[in-house]
Scaffold this motif. Structure first.
Motif, PDB file in Angstrom:
ATOM      1  N   VAL A  15       0.829  -1.272   0.197  1.00  0.00           N
ATOM      2  CA  VAL A  15      -0.137  -0.143   0.196  1.00  0.00           C
ATOM      3  C   VAL A  15       1.048   1.190   0.015  1.00  0.00           C
ATOM      4  O   VAL A  15       2.197   1.008   0.554  1.00  0.00           O
ATOM      5  CB  VAL A  15      -0.980  -0.050   1.404  1.00  0.00           C
ATOM      6  N   SER A  16       0.159   2.404  -0.574  1.00  0.00           N
ATOM      7  CA  SER A  16       1.098   3.658  -0.412  1.00  0.00           C
ATOM      8  C   SER A  16       1.515   3.891   0.905  1.00  0.00           C
ATOM      9  O   SER A  16       0.463   3.975   1.741  1.00  0.00           O
ATOM     10  CB  SER A  16       0.180   4.784  -1.256  1.00  0.00           C
ATOM     11  N   VAL A  17       2.412   4.729   1.166  1.00  0.00           N
ATOM     12  CA  VAL A  17       2.641   5.243   2.719  1.00  0.00           C
ATOM     13  C   VAL A  17       1.628   6.291   2.966  1.00  0.00           C
ATOM     14  O   VAL A  17       1.302   6.641   4.092  1.00  0.00           O
ATOM     15  CB  VAL A  17       3.980   5.767   2.622  1.00  0.00           C
ATOM     16  N   ASP A  18       1.055   6.889   2.080  1.00  0.00           N
ATOM     17  CA  ASP A  18       0.083   8.013   2.052  1.00  0.00           C
ATOM     18  C   ASP A  18      -1.269   7.429   2.574  1.00  0.00           C
ATOM     19  O   ASP A  18      -2.098   8.258   3.025  1.00  0.00           O
ATOM     20  CB  ASP A  18      -0.065   8.691   0.691  1.00  0.00           C
ATOM     21  N   TYR A  19      -1.438   6.186   2.282  1.00  0.00           N
ATOM     22  CA  TYR A  19      -2.816   5.701   2.578  1.00  0.00           C
ATOM     23  C   TYR A  19      -2.824   5.299   4.075  1.00  0.00           C
ATOM     24  O   TYR A  19      -3.809   5.323   4.994  1.00  0.00           O
ATOM     25  CB  TYR A  19      -2.997   4.264   1.887  1.00  0.00           C
ATOM     26  N   LEU A  20      -1.494   4.965   4.523  1.00  0.00           N
ATOM     27  CA  LEU A  20      -1.383   4.777   6.258  1.00  0.00           C
ATOM     28  C   LEU A  20      -1.686   5.845   7.193  1.00  0.00           C
ATOM     29  O   LEU A  20      -1.011   7.046   6.787  1.00  0.00           O
ATOM     30  CB  LEU A  20       0.037   4.120   6.517  1.00  0.00           C
ATOM     31  N   VAL A  21      -2.496   5.825   8.120  1.00  0.00           N
ATOM     32  CA  VAL A  21      -2.548   6.731   9.273  1.00  0.00           C
ATOM     33  C   VAL A  21      -1.870   6.165  10.482  1.00  0.00           C
ATOM     34  O   VAL A  21      -2.515   5.442  11.214  1.00  0.00           O
ATOM     35  CB  VAL A  21      -4.000   6.791   9.294  1.00  0.00           C
ATOM     36  N   PRO A  22      -0.973   6.896  11.188  1.00  0.00           N
ATOM     37  CA  PRO A  22      -0.390   6.718  12.391  1.00  0.00           C
ATOM     38  C   PRO A  22      -1.446   6.662  13.520  1.00  0.00           C
ATOM     39  O   PRO A  22      -2.307   7.775  13.584  1.00  0.00           O
ATOM     40  CB  PRO A  22       0.691   7.550  12.607  1.00  0.00           C
ATOM     41  N   TYR A  23      -1.433   5.969  14.547  1.00  0.00           N
ATOM     42  CA  TYR A  23      -2.604   6.082  15.471  1.00  0.00           C
ATOM     43  C   TYR A  23      -2.082   7.356  16.371  1.00  0.00           C
ATOM     44  O   TYR A  23      -0.867   7.386  17.098  1.00  0.00           O
ATOM     45  CB  TYR A  23      -2.414   4.781  16.494  1.00  0.00           C
ATOM     46  N   ALA A  24      -3.091   8.266  16.578  1.00  0.00           N
ATOM     47  CA  ALA A  24      -2.613   9.453  17.119  1.00  0.00           C
ATOM     48  C   ALA A  24      -2.325   9.399  18.677  1.00  0.00           C
ATOM     49  O   ALA A  24      -1.739  10.015  19.384  1.00  0.00           O
ATOM     50  CB  ALA A  24      -3.784  10.616  17.098  1.00  0.00           C
ATOM     51  N   ARG A  25      -2.861   8.281  19.393  1.00  0.00           N
ATOM     52  CA  ARG A  25      -2.635   8.220  20.721  1.00  0.00           C
ATOM     53  C   ARG A  25      -1.445   6.901  20.929  1.00  0.00           C
ATOM     54  O   ARG A  25      -1.186   6.451  21.904  1.00  0.00           O
ATOM     55  CB  ARG A  25      -3.870   7.569  21.444  1.00  0.00           C
ATOM     56  N   ASN A  26      -0.685   6.632  19.880  1.00  0.00           N
ATOM     57  CA  ASN A  26       0.548   5.667  20.182  1.00  0.00           C
ATOM     58  C   ASN A  26       1.544   6.172  21.083  1.00  0.00           C
ATOM     59  O   ASN A  26       1.839   7.089  21.038  1.00  0.00           O
ATOM     60  CB  ASN A  26       0.996   5.646  18.684  1.00  0.00           C
ATOM     61  N   ALA A  27       1.415   5.478  22.122  1.00  0.00           N
ATOM     62  CA  ALA A  27       2.434   5.796  23.431  1.00  0.00           C
ATOM     63  C   ALA A  27       3.747   5.372  23.075  1.00  0.00           C
ATOM     64  O   ALA A  27       4.614   5.874  23.855  1.00  0.00           O
ATOM     65  CB  ALA A  27       1.959   5.004  24.700  1.00  0.00           C
ATOM     66  N   ARG A  28       4.148   4.601  22.045  1.00  0.00           N
ATOM     67  CA  ARG A  28       5.550   4.335  21.603  1.00  0.00           C
ATOM     68  C   ARG A  28       6.179   5.616  20.953  1.00  0.00           C
ATOM     69  O   ARG A  28       5.663   6.035  20.158  1.00  0.00           O
ATOM     70  CB  ARG A  28       5.688   3.114  20.889  1.00  0.00           C
ATOM     71  N   THR A  29       7.445   5.877  21.364  1.00  0.00           N
ATOM     72  CA  THR A  29       8.109   6.923  20.757  1.00  0.00           C
ATOM     73  C   THR A  29       9.386   6.345  20.034  1.00  0.00           C
ATOM     74  O   THR A  29      10.066   5.342  20.474  1.00  0.00           O
ATOM     75  CB  THR A  29       8.632   7.869  21.893  1.00  0.00           C
ATOM     76  N   HIS A  30       9.677   7.181  18.698  1.00  0.00           N
ATOM     77  CA  HIS A  30      10.704   6.728  17.916  1.00  0.00           C
ATOM     78  C   HIS A  30      11.688   8.056  17.903  1.00  0.00           C
ATOM     79  O   HIS A  30      11.382   9.021  17.259  1.00  0.00           O
ATOM     80  CB  HIS A  30      10.399   6.116  16.711  1.00  0.00           C
ATOM     81  N   SER A  31      12.739   7.959  18.335  1.00  0.00           N
ATOM     82  CA  SER A  31      13.785   9.113  18.258  1.00  0.00           C
ATOM     83  C   SER A  31      14.504   8.878  16.590  1.00  0.00           C
ATOM     84  O   SER A  31      14.398   7.889  15.907  1.00  0.00           O
ATOM     85  CB  SER A  31      15.243   8.700  19.214  1.00  0.00           C
ATOM     86  N   ASP A  32      14.971  10.189  16.334  1.00  0.00           N
ATOM     87  CA  ASP A  32      15.508  10.248  15.031  1.00  0.00           C
ATOM     88  C   ASP A  32      16.459   9.298  14.669  1.00  0.00           C
ATOM     89  O   ASP A  32      16.501   8.255  13.561  1.00  0.00           O
ATOM     90  CB  ASP A  32      15.975  11.663  14.752  1.00  0.00           C
ATOM     91  N   ALA A  33      17.593   8.860  15.603  1.00  0.00           N
ATOM     92  CA  ALA A  33      18.493   8.153  15.612  1.00  0.00           C
ATOM     93  C   ALA A  33      17.879   6.728  15.481  1.00  0.00           C
ATOM     94  O   ALA A  33      18.413   5.501  14.719  1.00  0.00           O
ATOM     95  CB  ALA A  33      19.404   8.124  16.939  1.00  0.00           C
ATOM     96  N   GLN A  34      16.907   6.255  16.376  1.00  0.00           N
ATOM     97  CA  GLN A  34      16.265   5.023  16.200  1.00  0.00           C
ATOM     98  C   GLN A  34      15.705   4.628  14.796  1.00  0.00           C
ATOM     99  O   GLN A  34      15.622   3.678  14.255  1.00  0.00           O
ATOM    100  CB  GLN A  34      15.170   4.678  17.099  1.00  0.00           C
ATOM    101  N   VAL A  35      14.901   5.689  14.443  1.00  0.00           N
ATOM    102  CA  VAL A  35      14.303   5.614  12.902  1.00  0.00           C
ATOM    103  C   VAL A  35      15.436   5.440  11.838  1.00  0.00           C
ATOM    104  O   VAL A  35      15.191   4.559  10.806  1.00  0.00           O
ATOM    105  CB  VAL A  35      13.613   6.938  12.671  1.00  0.00           C
ATOM    106  N   ALA A  36      16.722   5.964  12.117  1.00  0.00           N
ATOM    107  CA  ALA A  36      17.615   6.057  11.058  1.00  0.00           C
ATOM    108  C   ALA A  36      18.296   4.308  11.293  1.00  0.00           C
ATOM    109  O   ALA A  36      18.566   4.002  10.346  1.00  0.00           O
ATOM    110  CB  ALA A  36      18.920   6.853  11.364  1.00  0.00           C
ATOM    111  N   GLN A  37      18.244   3.870  12.532  1.00  0.00           N
ATOM    112  CA  GLN A  37      18.728   2.483  12.737  1.00  0.00           C
ATOM    113  C   GLN A  37      17.705   1.567  11.623  1.00  0.00           C
ATOM    114  O   GLN A  37      18.310   0.639  11.287  1.00  0.00           O
ATOM    115  CB  GLN A  37      18.727   2.009  14.109  1.00  0.00           C
ATOM    116  N   ILE A  38      16.408   1.817  11.926  1.00  0.00           N
ATOM    117  CA  ILE A  38      15.334   0.991  11.260  1.00  0.00           C
ATOM    118  C   ILE A  38      15.669   1.176   9.715  1.00  0.00           C
ATOM    119  O   ILE A  38      15.521   0.099   9.170  1.00  0.00           O
ATOM    120  CB  ILE A  38      13.949   1.439  11.659  1.00  0.00           C
ATOM    121  N   ALA A  39      15.864   2.350   9.377  1.00  0.00           N
ATOM    122  CA  ALA A  39      16.196   2.419   8.072  1.00  0.00           C
ATOM    123  C   ALA A  39      17.537   1.990   7.411  1.00  0.00           C
ATOM    124  O   ALA A  39      17.456   1.336   6.387  1.00  0.00           O
ATOM    125  CB  ALA A  39      16.257   4.183   7.624  1.00  0.00           C
ATOM    126  N   GLY A  40      18.457   1.993   8.326  1.00  0.00           N
ATOM    127  CA  GLY A  40      19.750   1.128   7.828  1.00  0.00           C
ATOM    128  C   GLY A  40      19.555  -0.589   7.719  1.00  0.00           C
ATOM    129  O   GLY A  40      19.760  -1.112   7.015  1.00  0.00           O
TER     130      GLY A  40
END
Length: 167
Positions: A15-40
């Protein structure tokens, strides 16, 4: 198995990334460094862990993967659509998916062996998600560190000194 759900319902679709809707009340956080790890990880291994979403495109699990996909400029992502969950089940799974994974442990000896083997094979162990200090400890191969202390550690003074300065 529940009558509501079977393994046959686990169809991976793109599916297109534009179709996906993040859950507004998601309590889990992702730092920029951690997102970069996921990207790697995605760059090295591919997008091997699909995002879980509701029938309406709302993300149940995979908020960090979506952020990493956007960071990498990926326009479509693999998803599994979970149609069988009630709203309460969906919200609970958002929490449980993250917390239950945190409850796992490590067999330190096997982990050390795997990291050393990957390092010896010239694999980029920075992709594993451990920080530099953790990797250094694993690569030390369990060397005896007796006598090595934190440079800022100060021992307690004994009640009765061993030596005395004479006047």
């Amino acid at each position: 198995m529940s009558e509501k759900f079977s393994a046959n319902d686990l169809t991976i679709e793109q599916v297109s990334v534009d179709y996906l809707v993040p859950y507004a009340r998601n309590a889990r956080t992702h730092s920029d460094a951690q997102v970069a790890q996921i990207a790697g990880s995605m760059t090295e291994f591919g997008f091997v862990n699909p995002i879980l979403m509701g029938d309406d495109g709302s993300i149940i699990a995979g908020h960090g993967r979506l952020m990493a996909a956007r960071m990498l400029g990926i326009s479509t992502v693999p998803v599994i659509r979970l149609k069988h969950l009630s709203d309460a089940q969906r919200r609970a799974l958002i929490i449980a998916d993250n917390k239950i994974a945190q409850n796992a442990g490590w067999d330190e000896d096997l982990l050390r062996q795997e990291i050393i083997a990957l390092h010896d094979e010239q694999f980029d162990i920075d992709l594993l998600g451990f920080n530099d200090e953790e990797l250094e400890n694993f690569l030390s191969d369990g060397e005896d560190r007796a006598g090595q202390t934190d440079e800022d550690a100060v021992p307690e003074a004994p009640e009765e000194p061993v030596s005395v300065i004479s006047p």
